[in-house]
Scaffold this motif. Structure first.
Motif, PDB file in Angstrom:
ATOM      1  N   GLY A 128       0.795  -1.223   0.000  1.00 37.46           N
ATOM      2  CA  GLY A 128       0.000   0.000   0.000  1.00 37.46           C
ATOM      3  C   GLY A 128       0.831   1.278   0.000  1.00 37.46           C
ATOM      4  O   GLY A 128       0.270   2.385  -0.026  1.00 37.46           O
ATOM      5  N   TYR A 129       2.159   1.143   0.013  1.00 34.61           N
ATOM      6  CA  TYR A 129       3.021   2.327   0.083  1.00 34.61           C
ATOM      7  C   TYR A 129       4.037   2.415  -1.061  1.00 34.61           C
ATOM      8  O   TYR A 129       4.882   3.303  -1.065  1.00 34.61           O
ATOM      9  N   LYS A 130       3.957   1.505  -2.002  1.00 34.39           N
ATOM     10  CA  LYS A 130       4.935   1.511  -3.097  1.00 34.39           C
ATOM     11  C   LYS A 130       4.859   2.795  -3.912  1.00 34.39           C
ATOM     12  O   LYS A 130       5.880   3.327  -4.366  1.00 34.39           O
ATOM     13  N   GLY A 131       3.654   3.316  -4.099  1.00 37.05           N
ATOM     14  CA  GLY A 131       3.500   4.587  -4.809  1.00 37.05           C
ATOM     15  C   GLY A 131       4.142   5.737  -4.050  1.00 37.05           C
ATOM     16  O   GLY A 131       4.761   6.620  -4.646  1.00 37.05           O
ATOM     17  N   ASP A 132       3.999   5.719  -2.730  1.00 40.23           N
ATOM     18  CA  ASP A 132       4.613   6.771  -1.901  1.00 40.23           C
ATOM     19  C   ASP A 132       6.136   6.708  -1.983  1.00 40.23           C
ATOM     20  O   ASP A 132       6.804   7.743  -2.004  1.00 40.23           O
ATOM     21  N   LEU A 133       6.684   5.494  -2.031  1.00 40.12           N
ATOM     22  CA  LEU A 133       8.128   5.342  -2.143  1.00 40.12           C
ATOM     23  C   LEU A 133       8.621   5.851  -3.496  1.00 40.12           C
ATOM     24  O   LEU A 133       9.682   6.477  -3.587  1.00 40.12           O
ATOM     25  N   PHE A 134       7.841   5.584  -4.534  1.00 40.23           N
ATOM     26  CA  PHE A 134       8.195   6.063  -5.869  1.00 40.23           C
ATOM     27  C   PHE A 134       8.234   7.591  -5.903  1.00 40.23           C
ATOM     28  O   PHE A 134       9.173   8.195  -6.434  1.00 40.23           O
ATOM     29  N   VAL A 135       7.224   8.216  -5.319  1.00 37.06           N
ATOM     30  CA  VAL A 135       7.172   9.683  -5.279  1.00 37.06           C
ATOM     31  C   VAL A 135       8.336  10.228  -4.446  1.00 37.06           C
ATOM     32  O   VAL A 135       8.924  11.258  -4.785  1.00 37.06           O
ATOM     33  N   THR A 136       8.681   9.523  -3.372  1.00 38.68           N
ATOM     34  CA  THR A 136       9.814   9.947  -2.550  1.00 38.68           C
ATOM     35  C   THR A 136      11.088   9.993  -3.383  1.00 38.68           C
ATOM     36  O   THR A 136      11.874  10.951  -3.291  1.00 38.68           O
ATOM     37  N   ASP A 137      11.297   8.983  -4.196  1.00 42.30           N
ATOM     38  CA  ASP A 137      12.478   8.972  -5.067  1.00 42.30           C
ATOM     39  C   ASP A 137      12.461  10.151  -6.035  1.00 42.30           C
ATOM     40  O   ASP A 137      13.499  10.764  -6.302  1.00 42.30           O
ATOM     41  N   ILE A 138      11.292  10.476  -6.542  1.00 44.13           N
ATOM     42  CA  ILE A 138      11.173  11.589  -7.487  1.00 44.13           C
ATOM     43  C   ILE A 138      11.598  12.904  -6.834  1.00 44.13           C
ATOM     44  O   ILE A 138      12.218  13.762  -7.464  1.00 44.13           O
TER      45      ILE A 138
END
Length: 237
Positions: free
Chosen positions: A173-183
């Motif tokens: 449920g947090y993979k999208g948040d991790l992706f945005v963090t990298d961005i």
């Protein structure tokens, strides 16, 4: 709730006055990888290309060429895995205590080099298999497995497969948040490039410290929701 700004702010506070060892460990890693890479380039001219990538809570080192992987390429990957794991141990220590850290704290993590190498192979194998379906599943699984080394850094005796499974639970449920963090780190990455790469010596610790805070936050959420239990971290199987 995923509080990205808070995790990055906490990372800055944890690094404040304690940049020396994280920067030196990053410099040493880059120096060793560069030495091995130059050696490979001299031995296999026009056939070897080395790249370094930041993402999903870790740094990866890829070697590409016209020949099968050589002993040098495997050595580079092993060195990278051992040093990245040792850094994660260092940042976990900095998360837990405000006391000054020493280079010995980083070196202590290198003692787990064999387990770090095996874990890296296991993780990369699964990412590769998922990537065979298409590149998107590979990216998704990269983030799904991104907490594996952080679990092992806190619990070095835990089994590799168990750490991978826990990572999947933590990131659910947090993979999208991790992706945005990298961005959000991309602009800083561009500035580091403009500094001829010198800025990465500070960006890498900041990035890793941020992900250490993310790991502990996701762990707390998973424990509170009982998706994982305290005893899950005790097994070595």
């Amino acid at each position: 709730m995923f509080r990205r700004v808070d995790y990055k702010k906490a990372a800055k506070e944890q690094l404040k006055g304690r940049w020396k060892v994280p920067v030196l460990s990053t410099l040493l890693l880059y120096a060793l990888v560069t030495v091995f890479s130059v050696a490979m380039a001299l031995i296999f001219p026009d056939k070897i290309h080395v790249n370094m990538n930041m993402g999903a809570g870790s740094f990866s080192y890829g070697i590409h060429g016209d020949k099968e992987p050589t002993l040098f390429s495997l050595l580079i990957c092993a060195v990278a895995a051992a040093f990245v794991f040792a850094q994660k141990r260092l940042f976990d220590l900095m998360f837990r205590s405000r006391e000054e850290v020493s280079f010995g704290d980083f070196a202590e993590g290198l003692g787990y080099w064999l387990k770090a190498v095996l874990a890296s192979i296991w993780k990369c194998l699964w990412i590769f298999l998922w990537s065979l379906l298409f590149w998107i599943p590979g990216i998704v699984k990269t983030y799904s497995y991104s907490m594996m080394f952080y679990v092992m850094a806190e619990y070095p005796k835990i089994g590799i497969r168990k750490a991978l499974n826990i990572s999947k639970e933590l990131t659910r449920g947090y993979k999208g948040d991790l992706f945005v963090t990298d961005i959000t780190f991309i602009p800083l990455g561009f500035l580091c490039v403009l500094s001829l790469g010198i800025g990465f010596l500070w960006l890498v610790p900041y990035y890793q410290a941020t992900y250490t805070n993310i790991y502990h936050a996701l762990k707390e959420v998973a424990l509170n929701s009982q998706r994982i239990k305290p005893e899950d971290f005790e097994t070595t199987k």
